[in-house]
Design a protein around this motif. Structure first.
Motif, PDB file in Angstrom:
ATOM      1  N   GLN A 139       0.814  -1.212   0.000  1.00  0.00           N
ATOM      2  CA  GLN A 139       0.000   0.000   0.000  1.00  0.00           C
ATOM      3  C   GLN A 139       0.848   1.262   0.000  1.00  0.00           C
ATOM      4  O   GLN A 139       0.495   2.257  -0.647  1.00  0.00           O
ATOM      5  CB  GLN A 139      -0.937  -0.012   1.212  1.00  0.00           C
ATOM      6  N   VAL A 140       1.954   1.213   0.708  1.00  0.00           N
ATOM      7  CA  VAL A 140       2.792   2.416   0.841  1.00  0.00           C
ATOM      8  C   VAL A 140       3.704   2.601  -0.363  1.00  0.00           C
ATOM      9  O   VAL A 140       3.928   3.734  -0.819  1.00  0.00           O
ATOM     10  CB  VAL A 140       3.637   2.339   2.134  1.00  0.00           C
ATOM     11  N   GLY A 141       4.227   1.494  -0.908  1.00  0.00           N
ATOM     12  CA  GLY A 141       5.241   1.607  -1.945  1.00  0.00           C
ATOM     13  C   GLY A 141       4.848   1.096  -3.315  1.00  0.00           C
ATOM     14  O   GLY A 141       4.923   1.830  -4.307  1.00  0.00           O
ATOM     15  N   LEU A 142       4.414  -0.175  -3.413  1.00  0.00           N
ATOM     16  CA  LEU A 142       4.205  -0.790  -4.721  1.00  0.00           C
ATOM     17  C   LEU A 142       3.072  -0.144  -5.512  1.00  0.00           C
ATOM     18  O   LEU A 142       3.226   0.183  -6.692  1.00  0.00           O
ATOM     19  CB  LEU A 142       3.931  -2.287  -4.558  1.00  0.00           C
ATOM     20  N   LEU A 143       1.917   0.027  -4.883  1.00  0.00           N
ATOM     21  CA  LEU A 143       0.771   0.579  -5.605  1.00  0.00           C
ATOM     22  C   LEU A 143       1.019   2.001  -6.116  1.00  0.00           C
ATOM     23  O   LEU A 143       0.783   2.279  -7.294  1.00  0.00           O
ATOM     24  CB  LEU A 143      -0.481   0.530  -4.724  1.00  0.00           C
ATOM     25  N   PRO A 144       1.500   2.932  -5.272  1.00  0.00           N
ATOM     26  CA  PRO A 144       1.750   4.284  -5.790  1.00  0.00           C
ATOM     27  C   PRO A 144       2.805   4.327  -6.884  1.00  0.00           C
ATOM     28  O   PRO A 144       2.635   5.026  -7.888  1.00  0.00           O
ATOM     29  CB  PRO A 144       2.221   5.051  -4.538  1.00  0.00           C
ATOM     30  N   ILE A 145       3.888   3.567  -6.713  1.00  0.00           N
ATOM     31  CA  ILE A 145       4.944   3.571  -7.719  1.00  0.00           C
ATOM     32  C   ILE A 145       4.456   2.963  -9.025  1.00  0.00           C
ATOM     33  O   ILE A 145       4.723   3.472 -10.119  1.00  0.00           O
ATOM     34  CB  ILE A 145       6.185   2.801  -7.202  1.00  0.00           C
ATOM     35  N   GLY A 146       3.725   1.844  -8.930  1.00  0.00           N
ATOM     36  CA  GLY A 146       3.201   1.213 -10.136  1.00  0.00           C
ATOM     37  C   GLY A 146       2.304   2.148 -10.924  1.00  0.00           C
ATOM     38  O   GLY A 146       2.392   2.238 -12.157  1.00  0.00           O
ATOM     39  N   GLU A 147       1.434   2.864 -10.218  1.00  0.00           N
ATOM     40  CA  GLU A 147       0.530   3.788 -10.899  1.00  0.00           C
ATOM     41  C   GLU A 147       1.278   4.978 -11.483  1.00  0.00           C
ATOM     42  O   GLU A 147       0.975   5.434 -12.593  1.00  0.00           O
ATOM     43  CB  GLU A 147      -0.549   4.263  -9.928  1.00  0.00           C
ATOM     44  N   LEU A 148       2.274   5.488 -10.763  1.00  0.00           N
ATOM     45  CA  LEU A 148       3.070   6.611 -11.279  1.00  0.00           C
ATOM     46  C   LEU A 148       3.855   6.218 -12.518  1.00  0.00           C
ATOM     47  O   LEU A 148       3.951   6.982 -13.483  1.00  0.00           O
ATOM     48  CB  LEU A 148       4.014   7.125 -10.184  1.00  0.00           C
TER      49      LEU A 148
END
Length: 230
Positions: free
Chosen positions: A59-68
């Motif tokens: 939630q903190v790292g993978l999801l935001p980075i993947g979407e960015l």
């Protein structure tokens, strides 16, 4: 802090039923050695803590980075770069997927080393990488997903008649294990990012179905491996 507590409760709710069933079986039917039962309880504690930390990391790292990443790549205007990065990310997250490694280890043991764990892991990862890139191509060119699924599964069923019987169940299991906690969040986040930039009006429809499409890749990859091993 509230998010941490909520995630921890979700993990507890997921693991608690399994733990209760095993405990009931232990003291009613199976009566495993107490040492093994204690190891199980210790394992439950470790799994709970580990899964909680893992989900927090997602939630903190993978999801935001993947979407960015998904939002940034289309803005370059280079389709080849988008496909290459999609392939590369699909490949590396699959190599890191715990479920894939468990399957590869089990297959290695059952086959007495004839199908090495490393070969299976990289074959599955290659299949996922190719089909994640294909999923990005689908979003760009607005290809209906049902056409790709029909063609892919049609090819898979056709190949099943030309490979050793042992490879057929392994290949479909390989497709299942790629829908694990490492691969799924990243692929979906990547798709959401790409679709939101390329087709903002239908991004919700375009960004889903990627996991289903990507899971066909390992099936075909392992079947092709079966043709080579034949």
């Amino acid at each position: 802090m509230d998010k941490f507590k909520e995630t921890f409760l979700e993990v507890v709710y997921a693991i608690f039923p399994v733990t209760v069933v095993v405990i009931l079986l232990q003291f009613s039917l199976i009566w495993l050695p107490m040492e093994a039962f204690i190891q199980f309880l210790i394992g439950v504690v470790f799994v709970t803590i580990g899964l909680w930390l893992f989900l927090i990391g997602v939630q903190v790292g993978l999801l935001p980075i993947g979407e960015l990443v998904g939002k940034t790549l289309p803005k370059t205007g280079k389709l080849s770069l988008l496909l290459f990065v999609a392939f590369l990310l699909g490949f590396v997250v699959t190599v890191a997927e715990p479920d894939v490694r468990v399957l590869a280890t089990q297959v290695d043991q059952v086959s007495n080393g004839q199908i090495g764990s490393g070969i299976l892991i990289y074959s599955v990862a290659l299949g996922v990488g190719i089909f994640v890139a294909l999923a990005m191509l689908r979003i760009v060119y607005q290809i209906p997903i049902q056409y790709l699924l029909i063609a892919s599964y049609g090819l898979a069923f056709a190949l099943s008649f030309f490979i050793p019987k042992g490879f057929v169940p392994i290949s479909f299991d390989a497709g299942g294990v790629t829908t694990g906690p490492m691969t799924v969040p990243f692929i979906i986040a990547l798709g959401v990012g790409v679709a939101s930039v390329l087709r903002s009006k239908s991004s919700s429809a375009d960004s889903f179905g990627l996991v289903g499409l990507a899971s066909v890749g390992p099936i075909l990859a392992v079947m092709i491996l079966g043709v080579i091993y034949r």
